[in-house]
Motif scaffolding. Structure first.
Motif, PDB file in Angstrom:
ATOM      1  N   VAL A 103       0.874  -1.169   0.000  1.00 35.47           N
ATOM      2  CA  VAL A 103       0.000   0.000   0.000  1.00 35.47           C
ATOM      3  C   VAL A 103       0.913   1.221   0.000  1.00 35.47           C
ATOM      4  CG1 VAL A 103      -1.616   1.390   1.345  1.00 35.47           C
ATOM      5  CG2 VAL A 103      -1.994  -1.063   1.101  1.00 35.47           C
ATOM      6  N   GLN A 104       0.790   2.048  -1.038  1.00 36.02           N
ATOM      7  CA  GLN A 104       1.693   3.191  -1.189  1.00 36.02           C
ATOM      8  C   GLN A 104       1.076   4.509  -0.749  1.00 36.02           C
ATOM      9  OE1 GLN A 104       4.130   3.765  -4.565  1.00 36.02           O
ATOM     10  NE2 GLN A 104       4.214   1.630  -5.143  1.00 36.02           N
ATOM     11  N   SER A 105      -0.160   4.515  -0.336  1.00 29.77           N
ATOM     12  CA  SER A 105      -0.877   5.776  -0.119  1.00 29.77           C
ATOM     13  C   SER A 105      -1.380   5.927   1.309  1.00 29.77           C
ATOM     14  CB  SER A 105      -2.061   5.848  -1.094  1.00 29.77           C
ATOM     15  OG  SER A 105      -2.823   4.642  -1.049  1.00 29.77           O
ATOM     16  N   LEU A 106      -0.613   5.454   2.269  1.00 29.10           N
ATOM     17  CA  LEU A 106      -1.049   5.490   3.666  1.00 29.10           C
ATOM     18  C   LEU A 106      -0.786   6.870   4.255  1.00 29.10           C
ATOM     19  CD1 LEU A 106      -2.265   3.593   5.789  1.00 29.10           C
ATOM     20  CD2 LEU A 106       0.063   3.056   6.524  1.00 29.10           C
ATOM     21  N   ASP A 107      -1.833   7.496   4.780  1.00 29.23           N
ATOM     22  CA  ASP A 107      -1.657   8.814   5.399  1.00 29.23           C
ATOM     23  C   ASP A 107      -2.627   9.063   6.558  1.00 29.23           C
ATOM     24  OD1 ASP A 107      -4.053   9.146   4.055  1.00 29.23           O
ATOM     25  OD2 ASP A 107      -3.441  10.939   2.942  1.00 29.23           O
ATOM     26  N   ARG A 108      -3.373   8.012   6.978  1.00 34.09           N
ATOM     27  CA  ARG A 108      -4.320   8.176   8.087  1.00 34.09           C
ATOM     28  C   ARG A 108      -4.196   7.012   9.068  1.00 34.09           C
ATOM     29  NH1 ARG A 108     -10.092   8.446   5.872  1.00 34.09           N
ATOM     30  NH2 ARG A 108      -9.225   7.345   4.057  1.00 34.09           N
ATOM     31  N   GLU A 109      -4.218   7.340  10.357  1.00 41.03           N
ATOM     32  CA  GLU A 109      -4.088   6.306  11.384  1.00 41.03           C
ATOM     33  C   GLU A 109      -5.244   5.314  11.321  1.00 41.03           C
ATOM     34  OE1 GLU A 109      -3.660   5.796  16.242  1.00 41.03           O
ATOM     35  OE2 GLU A 109      -3.984   7.777  15.365  1.00 41.03           O
ATOM     36  N   LYS A 110      -6.467   5.798  11.076  1.00 45.02           N
ATOM     37  CA  LYS A 110      -7.614   4.906  11.010  1.00 45.02           C
ATOM     38  C   LYS A 110      -7.420   3.837   9.935  1.00 45.02           C
ATOM     39  CE  LYS A 110     -12.560   4.850   9.905  1.00 45.02           C
ATOM     40  NZ  LYS A 110     -13.738   5.676   9.523  1.00 45.02           N
ATOM     41  N   ILE A 111      -6.962   4.253   8.773  1.00 43.76           N
ATOM     42  CA  ILE A 111      -6.749   3.297   7.678  1.00 43.76           C
ATOM     43  C   ILE A 111      -5.618   2.345   8.025  1.00 43.76           C
ATOM     44  CG2 ILE A 111      -6.107   3.062   5.254  1.00 43.76           C
ATOM     45  CD1 ILE A 111      -8.960   4.114   5.723  1.00 43.76           C
ATOM     46  N   ALA A 112      -4.554   2.848   8.626  1.00 42.23           N
ATOM     47  CA  ALA A 112      -3.433   1.992   9.011  1.00 42.23           C
ATOM     48  C   ALA A 112      -3.901   0.895   9.964  1.00 42.23           C
ATOM     49  CB  ALA A 112      -2.338   2.829   9.659  1.00 42.23           C
ATOM     50  N   ARG A 113      -4.699   1.263  10.952  1.00 41.65           N
ATOM     51  CA  ARG A 113      -5.161   0.276  11.929  1.00 41.65           C
ATOM     52  C   ARG A 113      -6.106  -0.744  11.293  1.00 41.65           C
ATOM     53  NH1 ARG A 113      -3.378   1.054  16.816  1.00 41.65           N
ATOM     54  NH2 ARG A 113      -2.548   3.101  17.405  1.00 41.65           N
ATOM     55  N   ARG A 114      -6.953  -0.301  10.388  1.00 40.98           N
ATOM     56  CA  ARG A 114      -7.862  -1.231   9.724  1.00 40.98           C
ATOM     57  C   ARG A 114      -7.084  -2.214   8.844  1.00 40.98           C
ATOM     58  NH1 ARG A 114     -13.416  -0.099   9.607  1.00 40.98           N
ATOM     59  NH2 ARG A 114     -13.582  -1.152   7.587  1.00 40.98           N
ATOM     60  N   LEU A 115      -6.096  -1.726   8.113  1.00 45.57           N
ATOM     61  CA  LEU A 115      -5.287  -2.621   7.287  1.00 45.57           C
ATOM     62  C   LEU A 115      -4.545  -3.625   8.162  1.00 45.57           C
ATOM     63  CD1 LEU A 115      -3.771  -0.053   4.750  1.00 45.57           C
ATOM     64  CD2 LEU A 115      -5.432  -1.844   4.205  1.00 45.57           C
ATOM     65  N   ASN A 116      -4.010  -3.165   9.262  1.00 49.49           N
ATOM     66  CA  ASN A 116      -3.304  -4.047  10.184  1.00 49.49           C
ATOM     67  C   ASN A 116      -4.235  -5.128  10.734  1.00 49.49           C
ATOM     68  OD1 ASN A 116      -0.900  -4.526  12.172  1.00 49.49           O
ATOM     69  ND2 ASN A 116      -2.685  -4.304  13.503  1.00 49.49           N
ATOM     70  N   ASP A 117      -5.414  -4.723  11.177  1.00 46.94           N
ATOM     71  CA  ASP A 117      -6.339  -5.667  11.793  1.00 46.94           C
ATOM     72  C   ASP A 117      -6.937  -6.643  10.793  1.00 46.94           C
ATOM     73  OD1 ASP A 117      -5.820  -4.292  14.111  1.00 46.94           O
ATOM     74  OD2 ASP A 117      -7.716  -3.189  14.132  1.00 46.94           O
ATOM     75  N   GLN A 118      -7.038  -6.232   9.520  1.00 47.48           N
ATOM     76  CA  GLN A 118      -7.685  -7.065   8.511  1.00 47.48           C
ATOM     77  C   GLN A 118      -6.703  -7.860   7.652  1.00 47.48           C
ATOM     78  OE1 GLN A 118      -9.961  -3.729   6.887  1.00 47.48           O
ATOM     79  NE2 GLN A 118     -11.846  -4.620   7.672  1.00 47.48           N
ATOM     80  N   ARG A 119      -5.409  -7.708   7.883  1.00 46.98           N
ATOM     81  CA  ARG A 119      -4.431  -8.497   7.142  1.00 46.98           C
ATOM     82  C   ARG A 119      -4.501  -9.943   7.613  1.00 46.98           C
ATOM     83  NH1 ARG A 119      -1.751  -8.539   2.334  1.00 46.98           N
ATOM     84  NH2 ARG A 119       0.399  -9.336   2.525  1.00 46.98           N
ATOM     85  N   PRO A 120      -4.731 -10.896   6.705  1.00 43.46           N
ATOM     86  CA  PRO A 120      -4.817 -12.307   7.109  1.00 43.46           C
ATOM     87  C   PRO A 120      -3.536 -12.782   7.796  1.00 43.46           C
ATOM     88  CG  PRO A 120      -5.716 -12.018   4.906  1.00 43.46           C
ATOM     89  CD  PRO A 120      -5.066 -10.716   5.272  1.00 43.46           C
ATOM     90  N   ALA A 121      -3.704 -13.597   8.823  1.00 46.83           N
ATOM     91  CA  ALA A 121      -2.571 -14.054   9.618  1.00 46.83           C
ATOM     92  C   ALA A 121      -1.619 -14.939   8.831  1.00 46.83           C
ATOM     93  CB  ALA A 121      -3.076 -14.800  10.850  1.00 46.83           C
ATOM     94  N   ASP A 122      -2.103 -15.571   7.749  1.00 52.86           N
ATOM     95  CA  ASP A 122      -1.239 -16.468   6.985  1.00 52.86           C
ATOM     96  C   ASP A 122      -0.445 -15.749   5.898  1.00 52.86           C
ATOM     97  OD1 ASP A 122      -3.556 -15.919   5.538  1.00 52.86           O
ATOM     98  OD2 ASP A 122      -3.521 -17.845   4.491  1.00 52.86           O
ATOM     99  N   LEU A 123      -0.611 -14.437   5.804  1.00 55.82           N
ATOM    100  CA  LEU A 123       0.145 -13.650   4.834  1.00 55.82           C
ATOM    101  C   LEU A 123       1.204 -12.823   5.556  1.00 55.82           C
ATOM    102  CD1 LEU A 123      -2.690 -12.316   2.481  1.00 55.82           C
ATOM    103  CD2 LEU A 123      -1.161 -14.267   2.105  1.00 55.82           C
ATOM    104  N   PRO A 124       2.299 -12.484   4.875  1.00 53.43           N
ATOM    105  CA  PRO A 124       3.294 -11.614   5.503  1.00 53.43           C
ATOM    106  C   PRO A 124       2.722 -10.208   5.691  1.00 53.43           C
ATOM    107  CG  PRO A 124       3.832 -11.988   3.197  1.00 53.43           C
ATOM    108  CD  PRO A 124       2.695 -12.917   3.521  1.00 53.43           C
ATOM    109  N   PRO A 125       3.336  -9.399   6.542  1.00 55.05           N
ATOM    110  CA  PRO A 125       2.864  -8.029   6.710  1.00 55.05           C
ATOM    111  C   PRO A 125       2.821  -7.273   5.385  1.00 55.05           C
ATOM    112  CG  PRO A 125       4.447  -8.569   8.417  1.00 55.05           C
ATOM    113  CD  PRO A 125       4.469  -9.714   7.432  1.00 55.05           C
TER     114      PRO A 125
END
Length: 233
Positions: A103-125
């Motif tokens: 993701v190249q367009s990160l500029d908001r904490e809310k979006i960062a936290r949602r991406l973090n929480d919704q990233r599948p555990a079986d995939l790398p960060p």
């Protein structure tokens, strides 16, 4: 699709673009292969993506999830790394977290936290870049340069995100933007492990960006030809 669009030779454009990048690397005294080419697909025909992926393009950028959902069909084996490079709506973080490598367009904490929480555990960060509004344009998203360090600290606390660097879209004619972005990268590197990617440069300014230290360029029209209107904002 117009006749001109139908007749566009995407493979010839890809070869020419690779030559431009190689010449710019050489002119800047950079090692060959030090700059990653990301093809900005937007609303392009899926067949063009198939052709350039088969020809060796390994990074594809998408601005809109609706287009990405269609384009991902061009790469069922996931030969390419997929980059989300456009603005992110809160209701699209789930599929982006599931399907994208960058993701190249990160500029908001809310979006960062949602991406973090919704990233599948079986995939790398997810590899993330912080978008900087380096030219201070009211029409563009992105952090002010003064906010970059504080936001980077927040992102570093999220285990499913991997901070890789910065992205910007300099305003036409803003020559100061390129060294300013390089300076921001220099400020991040000493205390942000893994920061190695500066994504600036598009079809018109890739040589200037590479000369200033860009490690990634996002190319749309020069690679894929005339662009249809996007399917969604």
């Amino acid at each position: 699709m117009t006749p001109a669009t139908k007749s566009f030779d995407v493979l010839a454009a890809y070869r020419h673009l690779c030559e431009r990048v190689a010449k710019a690397e050489h002119a800047a005294g950079r090692p060959a292969g030090s700059v990653t080419l990301v093809g900005a697909a937007k609303a392009q025909p899926t067949e063009r993506l198939r052709q350039v992926i088969a020809a060796g393009l390994t990074h594809i950028g998408e601005n809109y999830w609706q287009d990405a959902a269609r384009h991902l069909q061009a790469d069922p084996a996931r030969q390419a790394s997929w980059h989300f490079i456009g603005p992110i709506q809160s209701n699209k973080t789930g599929p982006i977290a599931e399907q994208f490598d960058w993701v190249q367009s990160l500029d908001r904490e809310k979006i960062a936290r949602r991406l973090n929480d919704q990233r599948p555990a079986d995939l790398p960060p997810i590899n993330v870049l912080l978008q900087v509004n380096i030219s201070g344009e009211a029409s563009k998203a992105g952090l002010t340069p003064e906010r970059v360090a504080a936001f980077a600290e927040q992102v570093l606390q999220l285990p499913r995100l991997r901070l890789r660097g910065l992205m910007a879209i300099p305003a036409p004619g803003d020559d100061d933007a390129y060294p300013a972005m390089a300076a921001l990268m220099d400020q991040l590197r000493p205390w942000a492990p893994g920061v190695d990617t500066l994504s600036i440069g598009m079809s018109a300014d890739l040589e200037r960006a590479i000369n200033a230290g860009a490690t990634m360029v996002r190319i749309g029209t020069a690679l894929f030809g005339p662009r249809p209107q996007p399917s969604s904002t």
